[in-house]
Scaffold this motif. Structure first.
Motif, PDB file in Angstrom:
ATOM      1  N   PRO A 135       0.838  -1.211   0.024  1.00 24.48           N
ATOM      2  CA  PRO A 135       0.027  -0.026  -0.115  1.00 24.48           C
ATOM      3  C   PRO A 135       0.819   1.306   0.046  1.00 24.48           C
ATOM      4  N   THR A 136       0.312   2.412  -0.479  1.00 24.59           N
ATOM      5  CA  THR A 136       0.955   3.640  -0.273  1.00 24.59           C
ATOM      6  C   THR A 136       1.154   4.028   1.034  1.00 24.59           C
ATOM      7  N   ILE A 137       2.266   4.538   1.483  1.00 19.90           N
ATOM      8  CA  ILE A 137       2.769   4.938   2.722  1.00 19.90           C
ATOM      9  C   ILE A 137       2.664   6.629   2.557  1.00 19.90           C
ATOM     10  N   GLU A 138       1.968   7.320   3.437  1.00 22.29           N
ATOM     11  CA  GLU A 138       2.204   8.771   3.403  1.00 22.29           C
ATOM     12  C   GLU A 138       2.932   9.159   4.579  1.00 22.29           C
ATOM     13  N   VAL A 139       4.104   9.772   4.106  1.00 24.83           N
ATOM     14  CA  VAL A 139       5.148  10.216   4.982  1.00 24.83           C
ATOM     15  C   VAL A 139       4.625  11.796   5.357  1.00 24.83           C
ATOM     16  N   TYR A 140       4.878  12.020   6.323  1.00 26.53           N
ATOM     17  CA  TYR A 140       4.732  13.452   6.961  1.00 26.53           C
ATOM     18  C   TYR A 140       6.105  13.881   7.539  1.00 26.53           C
ATOM     19  N   MET A 141       6.692  15.050   7.229  1.00 26.13           N
ATOM     20  CA  MET A 141       8.035  15.667   7.682  1.00 26.13           C
ATOM     21  C   MET A 141       8.137  17.320   7.804  1.00 26.13           C
ATOM     22  N   PRO A 142       8.916  17.418   8.811  1.00 26.24           N
ATOM     23  CA  PRO A 142       8.979  19.241   8.674  1.00 26.24           C
ATOM     24  C   PRO A 142       9.617  19.374   7.355  1.00 26.24           C
ATOM     25  N   THR A 143       9.548  20.748   7.052  1.00 28.28           N
ATOM     26  CA  THR A 143      10.210  21.187   5.797  1.00 28.28           C
ATOM     27  C   THR A 143      11.319  21.338   5.915  1.00 28.28           C
ATOM     28  N   VAL A 144      11.926  20.701   4.867  1.00 30.87           N
ATOM     29  CA  VAL A 144      13.467  20.429   4.648  1.00 30.87           C
ATOM     30  C   VAL A 144      14.041  19.672   5.700  1.00 30.87           C
ATOM     31  N   CYS A 145      13.830  18.461   5.913  1.00 33.59           N
ATOM     32  CA  CYS A 145      14.370  17.441   6.864  1.00 33.59           C
ATOM     33  C   CYS A 145      15.172  16.460   5.954  1.00 33.59           C
ATOM     34  N   LEU A 146      16.430  16.550   5.857  1.00 33.26           N
ATOM     35  CA  LEU A 146      17.295  15.579   4.995  1.00 33.26           C
ATOM     36  C   LEU A 146      17.045  14.224   5.191  1.00 33.26           C
ATOM     37  N   ALA A 147      17.245  13.870   6.667  1.00 30.21           N
ATOM     38  CA  ALA A 147      17.266  12.570   7.052  1.00 30.21           C
ATOM     39  C   ALA A 147      15.796  12.078   6.788  1.00 30.21           C
ATOM     40  N   CYS A 148      14.858  12.815   6.865  1.00 35.25           N
ATOM     41  CA  CYS A 148      13.396  12.467   6.585  1.00 35.25           C
ATOM     42  C   CYS A 148      13.270  11.928   5.153  1.00 35.25           C
ATOM     43  N   ILE A 149      13.987  12.934   4.147  1.00 38.10           N
ATOM     44  CA  ILE A 149      13.804  12.498   2.834  1.00 38.10           C
ATOM     45  C   ILE A 149      14.831  11.292   2.502  1.00 38.10           C
ATOM     46  N   ASP A 150      15.585  11.023   3.229  1.00 43.56           N
ATOM     47  CA  ASP A 150      16.436   9.749   3.015  1.00 43.56           C
ATOM     48  C   ASP A 150      15.691   8.656   3.306  1.00 43.56           C
ATOM     49  N   TRP A 151      14.859   8.712   4.490  1.00 48.99           N
ATOM     50  CA  TRP A 151      14.068   7.780   4.904  1.00 48.99           C
ATOM     51  C   TRP A 151      12.917   7.213   4.187  1.00 48.99           C
ATOM     52  N   ALA A 152      12.487   8.367   3.362  1.00 48.56           N
ATOM     53  CA  ALA A 152      11.360   8.217   2.307  1.00 48.56           C
ATOM     54  C   ALA A 152      11.935   7.382   1.199  1.00 48.56           C
ATOM     55  N   GLU A 153      13.220   7.921   0.702  1.00 47.39           N
ATOM     56  CA  GLU A 153      13.729   7.223  -0.414  1.00 47.39           C
ATOM     57  C   GLU A 153      14.207   5.746   0.150  1.00 47.39           C
ATOM     58  N   HIS A 154      14.423   5.437   1.199  1.00 52.35           N
ATOM     59  CA  HIS A 154      14.526   3.989   1.723  1.00 52.35           C
ATOM     60  C   HIS A 154      13.389   3.111   1.418  1.00 52.35           C
ATOM     61  N   LEU A 155      12.281   3.782   1.868  1.00 54.30           N
ATOM     62  CA  LEU A 155      10.974   3.181   1.670  1.00 54.30           C
ATOM     63  C   LEU A 155      10.705   2.867   0.211  1.00 54.30           C
ATOM     64  N   ARG A 156      10.978   3.848  -0.535  1.00 46.87           N
ATOM     65  CA  ARG A 156      10.771   3.788  -2.094  1.00 46.87           C
ATOM     66  C   ARG A 156      11.776   2.433  -2.552  1.00 46.87           C
ATOM     67  N   GLN A 157      12.804   2.699  -2.125  1.00 50.65           N
ATOM     68  CA  GLN A 157      13.946   1.414  -2.667  1.00 50.65           C
ATOM     69  C   GLN A 157      13.216   0.124  -2.188  1.00 50.65           C
ATOM     70  N   ASN A 158      12.675   0.019  -1.252  1.00 48.30           N
ATOM     71  CA  ASN A 158      12.122  -1.210  -0.639  1.00 48.30           C
ATOM     72  C   ASN A 158      10.502  -1.415  -1.065  1.00 48.30           C
TER      73      ASN A 158
END
Length: 167
Positions: free
Chosen positions: A26-49
């Motif tokens: 299923p689609t995962i909806e990620v909420y993050m503060p504006t410009v959180c580089l570690a959060c962006i990296d985590w979202a990419e980890h989810l995409r890669q998996n």
């Protein structure tokens, strides 16, 4: 008789082919503060998996955490929602997949804080099979944590937790 056997064989083969096809996550909806580089990296980890990720940046993370019913003592930076569960913090995609397969009666998973070594919080992709803390020395010989022990918690109704995975 031979025709019936051939039809049965074809039916079995087509059924097994369907059984081996990967189930869409299923689609995962990620909420993050504006410009959180570690959060962006985590979202990419989810995409890669294998997850389809919808990212929403917001300056009101407290409202998101209240809506998702994340207990205050388990908060991290990113929050997410998938299949009726909340995912709080840098939870590994494998644990989210396990949650979706097992479907426990729970609110979600949490990795409180910002542990080094969690997805999106890696430093030079460290690994450790024994849930250890790894130190690096910088140029001034001061030890720096590269990876630290952390736990993924299963958050049950009422906010009680149990250890879901150790890293």
């Amino acid at each position: 008789m031979l025709k019936a056997a051939a039809l049965l064989c074809a039916a079995l083969l087509s059924g097994s082919a369907l059984a081996t096809q990967p189930v869409a996550l299923p689609t995962i909806e990620v909420y993050m503060p504006t410009v959180c580089l570690a959060c962006i990296d985590w979202a990419e980890h989810l995409r890669q998996n294998g997850f389809t990720v919808k990212v929403t940046q917001t300056d009101d993370m407290d409202a998101i955490k209240r809506r998702l019913k994340v207990p205050k003592d388990l908060e991290a930076i990113p929050s997410a929602q998938v299949a009726g569960y909340f995912i709080e913090g840098h939870v590994h995609a494998d644990q989210i997949k396990e949650l979706l397969t097992e479907k426990p009666t729970a609110l979600g998973l949490a990795v409180p804080g910002l542990p080094l070594g969690a997805p999106g919080r890696e430093f030079s992709s460290p690994t450790c099979e024994t849930a250890c803390t790894m130190l690096d020395k910088d140029s001034t010989a001061t030890p720096r944590v590269r990876r630290e022990f952390y736990e993924t918690l299963l958050v049950k109704k009422g906010g009680k937790t149990s250890i879901y995975a150790r890293h």
